[in-house]
Design a protein around this motif. Sequence first.
Motif: not given
Length: 676
Positions: A532-548
Amino acid sequence: MKRIYLFAWIIIAGLSSCKKFLDTKPTDFYTPDNYYATEAQLQQALTGVYGDLMRPELYAQVIPFNFTTSTDEVLSNRTADGDTRGLRYNYDASQVYVGNLWKFSYLGIANLNSLLENINKPTMDSTKRNIIKGQALFLRGFLYFTLTSNYGDVPLVLRPLGINETTIPATPQKDVYAQIEKDMKEAEVLLKDYTAAKLGYNELVTISAVQAMLARVYIYWAGYPQNNVSKYQDVLTYTNKVVNSGLHALNPDYRQIFINLSKDAYDVKENIWELGSFGAAPGVVTKGGNDIGNFVGIQSGIVAADTTSYSSASWVWATKKLFDSYEVDPTNTATPLKSSLDVRRDWNCANYIYSGTPRVKTARPNVWQMSAGKFRREYCPAIIRNTNGVGGAYNINWPVIRYADVLLMRAEAENYLNGPGNAYADINLVRRRGYGIMNGNVVKSVVVNNQGSGYTVAPAVTISGGGGSGASGTAVVTGGKVVGIYLNSPGALAPGTYYSSAPIVVIGTAWVPGTAYTVGTQITNAGNLYTVTTAGTSTTTAPTQTSGASNAAVTGAVFTYAGVPATATASITTGTEADLTPGLSKEDFQLAIRDERMRELCFEAVRKADLIRWGNFYQDMQTFAAWAAANGASVTATGNPNGLQGAQNVGTRHVLLPKPTYELNLNRALIQNPGW
């Protein structure tokens, strides 16, 4: 909570009849003539002796600490203070603790002699009289056992003495043993049906306590210096009595024995006889306490704002020999310490201390500097542990003799008499309990299959499933990778908590939608590791590795790709992995018994006596001192040079304490022990 310390202690010892001035009997103080008139007074006199056993001069400090905690299992970390207390074998006959152990043992004997002389004085129920008499006889024998095992030949006094009777020669040790045997055997008859199971507590001498202690008397008698090997048969006889009574059993969790002692909870099956402290009743904080868990304990200070804090000086440290004697998991990759397959290691050799204000749990990875962790004041009731920032009156009971000791004595005697064949069962039962598998399977090992990458902090380790519970581990991170899992606990050790199959190990924290995250938190999702680089509440969209190695941001909390999650697999025991190597010779089995007694009974004030009775205390300690010096004990930063100096100070004279100077000056018939 303590059942027996209910009366004020009235010292009536050493009083003798004297010429009556004008034939007037005293009415305003007690003498043997006007005391012992009732059952209550007999009981009060007996209770006073029990209470005095937990004086600092005896079991509240000196016996568990001063002259027993510099051996191959534990060494003092003190310098000058270690000398004044007797920790580094620099004491002499004038040292106060040498004198007090003698003085207060004889004080108890004097009171018991007076009690026994007047035992038939009051009119009372004969069964109750026999119970008091049986305990008094046993305690007299026990105190003589304390004296002769420390001082050798000692005066044998079996009646109240007159004030001028001060010149009494020492009785040869073999005759002292014979009197101990006589007193305890008579006590065995008188206490025939008096059991801790019926009482519900074990602070009084019961039939099992008598029989177990007789076994210990016999095993000492069989060894050096008397070497009366015929007594091994008596060891076998009396350990069999305890085992066959069906009254005793091992607690399945080794750690719980000592937690119970701290919490003032009775375990009458494991602890055959324990000495009760001076009062840990709810609401009582001003009673006199003891030093159990203080000098021999995990270092900590009282912090006023921290109600979980406690005071412990930790004036002795475990040795590398003890630590290394416990089997480690060969597949474990945790560093700098591998996990042990034996639950006892991390309980007895504490790899942490508490330090600072506020108090912080601080790692102690250097083996020579680990606190002796068996007696832990952190488990004492809060009301006696921390009182507005002032040290409370700690009241940990002392386990004089445990069922595990009985089993190990029986194995030793059986091996001596008949060889190791039938002795394996007892030592293996103790070992299985030590490994946590007496009643079922626990987590044996956690192996890291994939070290992963990108870790900036140690991730959480969760162990679940497999039909059990309670296993826990800590991840060890080096260079951003999980290089090992240190198994903190193999599982809870109670019915319904054992594992029937290997549990699932999860490394890290899974992403959960709607969770508030702080900067630096690391989570996993879909086989990727994020920070986590910016604090906050996560949405329902999961983090994904977009490129490398690019970012993977969602509204609210921002997650940056960090790497690959680590994975691990657990294995469980199969039920016999703790067993001693089969097919040992008689000689090798005896050596195995010696090591097992150290692993099981360390810090319980028996190791020095064991080394002495095995016949080569001086040479054993010299050998250990040389090994310790070659294996890091002499290094100031990571070792224990003060303790090493104590081990190097051991001489041939230290098989016995010197007879006290003040006693030699008073009793001209006494002869000083050799070398003093």
